[in-house]
Structure formats: structure tokens, C-alpha cells
Design a protein around this motif. Structure first.
Motif, PDB file in Angstrom:
ATOM      1  N   TRP A  12     -29.985  70.513  13.841  1.00 47.83           N
ATOM      2  CA  TRP A  12     -29.493  71.050  12.576  1.00 47.83           C
ATOM      3  C   TRP A  12     -30.489  70.716  11.476  1.00 47.83           C
ATOM      4  N   VAL A  13     -30.773  71.686  10.636  1.00 45.73           N
ATOM      5  CA  VAL A  13     -31.713  71.514   9.533  1.00 45.73           C
ATOM      6  C   VAL A  13     -30.931  71.619   8.226  1.00 45.73           C
ATOM      7  N   PRO A  14     -31.072  70.654   7.322  1.00 50.21           N
ATOM      8  CA  PRO A  14     -30.311  70.696   6.065  1.00 50.21           C
ATOM      9  C   PRO A  14     -30.768  71.844   5.168  1.00 50.21           C
ATOM     10  N   PRO A  15     -29.874  72.285   4.298  1.00 51.30           N
ATOM     11  CA  PRO A  15     -30.246  73.335   3.340  1.00 51.30           C
ATOM     12  C   PRO A  15     -31.105  72.752   2.218  1.00 51.30           C
ATOM     13  N   PRO A  16     -31.737  73.605   1.420  1.00 54.12           N
ATOM     14  CA  PRO A  16     -32.496  73.109   0.265  1.00 54.12           C
ATOM     15  C   PRO A  16     -31.564  72.414  -0.735  1.00 54.12           C
ATOM     16  N   LYS A  17     -32.140  71.573  -1.565  1.00 52.70           N
ATOM     17  CA  LYS A  17     -31.371  70.868  -2.595  1.00 52.70           C
ATOM     18  C   LYS A  17     -30.654  71.885  -3.478  1.00 52.70           C
ATOM     19  N   GLY A  18     -29.392  71.623  -3.782  1.00 54.38           N
ATOM     20  CA  GLY A  18     -28.584  72.511  -4.609  1.00 54.38           C
ATOM     21  C   GLY A  18     -27.822  73.556  -3.793  1.00 54.38           C
ATOM     22  N   TRP A  19     -28.104  73.617  -2.498  1.00 59.37           N
ATOM     23  CA  TRP A  19     -27.425  74.556  -1.599  1.00 59.37           C
ATOM     24  C   TRP A  19     -26.523  73.780  -0.648  1.00 59.37           C
ATOM     25  N   PHE A  20     -25.602  74.513  -0.037  1.00 60.17           N
ATOM     26  CA  PHE A  20     -24.733  73.976   1.005  1.00 60.17           C
ATOM     27  C   PHE A  20     -24.927  74.850   2.232  1.00 60.17           C
ATOM     28  N   LYS A  21     -24.708  74.257   3.389  1.00 59.63           N
ATOM     29  CA  LYS A  21     -24.802  75.036   4.616  1.00 59.63           C
ATOM     30  C   LYS A  21     -23.458  74.971   5.332  1.00 59.63           C
ATOM     31  N   ALA A  22     -22.925  76.146   5.638  1.00 57.60           N
ATOM     32  CA  ALA A  22     -21.679  76.256   6.390  1.00 57.60           C
ATOM     33  C   ALA A  22     -22.018  76.748   7.791  1.00 57.60           C
ATOM     34  N   ASN A  23     -21.967  75.844   8.749  1.00 55.00           N
ATOM     35  CA  ASN A  23     -22.144  76.245  10.139  1.00 55.00           C
ATOM     36  C   ASN A  23     -20.806  76.736  10.655  1.00 55.00           C
ATOM     37  N   VAL A  24     -20.851  77.817  11.412  1.00 52.97           N
ATOM     38  CA  VAL A  24     -19.629  78.487  11.828  1.00 52.97           C
ATOM     39  C   VAL A  24     -19.734  78.899  13.290  1.00 52.97           C
TER      40      VAL A  24
END
Length: 153
Positions: A12-24
Motif C-alpha cells: 500500500w502506498v500512502p496518498p500525497p499530503k492533504g489527500w486521503f485514500k479509500a481502499n475498497v
């Protein structure tokens, strides 16, 4: 000498700063005529901020449950006020269908069109494909839906 092939990103790779990542992810329970949805939302440091597991009645088509899971992830992002979201799924066909700017004509076109419309309610929303190995938490949440009482019809 054989050239080394680049290794695929299986983590899993984190999103850029200020973003969120929703894995589904979505999964089907054939023996019960039900399906499951799993969503996990993390920040740029990898912290889990929200998660859901939901059972769906009467869905036995993999593309349908994957599309419903993506739509649920967007609704979840809206409900939890995550305005800059990367929706990440291991279903390449669904991600491509959503990224396509043309109106969808496939059997789940209404769900895909709904995803596109709902995503406009967010400040920023992107759809990315990931390998199953990098989507393990969402997959586990989807599989766990068989054990929950709440259902989405």
C-alpha cells in the motif's frame, strides 16, 4: 545479461499530503446469495481514519459488487467529510470504466454514472487501480461482511 524487470508495487502506498485514500473491495458469498463491501480510509501517514464493512443482499456478479463498493466508498467519503480522496480498487475494469469520460453503456452503466456524479460532490476525487496485494485490508473487511447484521438492499 538479462535486464531486471521493475518490481510491481505490492504494498500500500500512502496518498500525497492533504489527500486521503479509500481502499475498497467487494466480494461475493455464493452460498448465501449475499455480497460484502469493505472500505478503509487512511491519511498520508498511513493512519486508518475510518473503515466500514457492509453486507449486500442479492448480488452475485463480481462487476456489480465492485461498482457498488466504489459507490459506497464515495458516499462514505462524503459522509465522513474527506474532501480530497483517492478511491483505490483492485478491479481494473471498474477503474477504467469510471475514468472513461463517455457515458457508460454496459450492464452496470447506471452505477458507474452514479459514481461519476457522486464524485463531483467532493473537492477532488481520483480513481486508481492497485494490485490485490496492496488492497488486503479492504478485501479483509469485505470478507468480514458475512458476519455483520446490517445489509444494503
Amino acid at each position: 545479461m538479462k535486464a531486471d524487470r521493475p518490481k510491481e508495487n505490492l504494498k500500500w502506498v500512502p496518498p500525497p499530503k492533504g489527500w486521503f485514500k479509500a481502499n475498497v473491495d467487494g466480494t461475493i458469498f455464493k452460498e448465501t446469495n449475499k455480497a460484502g463491501i469493505g472500505v478503509v480510509v487512511r491519511d498520508s501517514q498511513g493512519w486508518v481514519l475510518a473503515a466500514l464493512t457492509e453486507k449486500v443482499d442479492g448480488v452475485q456478479d463480481a462487476e456489480v459488487i465492485e461498482a457498488l463498493a466504489i459507490r459506497r466508498a464515495i458516499r462514505f467519503a462524503i459522509e465522513t467529510s474527506f474532501n480530497c480522496v483517492i478511491i483505490e480498487s483492485d478491479s481494473l475494469s471498474m477503474v477504467k470504466a469510471i475514468q472513461d469520460t463517455a457515458e457508460s453503456t454496459c450492464h452496470i452503466g447506471n452505477i458507474i454514472d452514479d459514481v461519476k456524479l457522486l464524485s463531483k460532490a467532493l473537492k477532488s476525487c481520483e480513481f486508481h487501480h492497485t494490485k490485490r496485494e496492496a488492497n488486503h485490508v479492504a478485501h479483509t473487511l469485505a470478507r468480514n461482511a458475512i458476519h455483520v447484521d446490517t445489509e444494503m438492499a
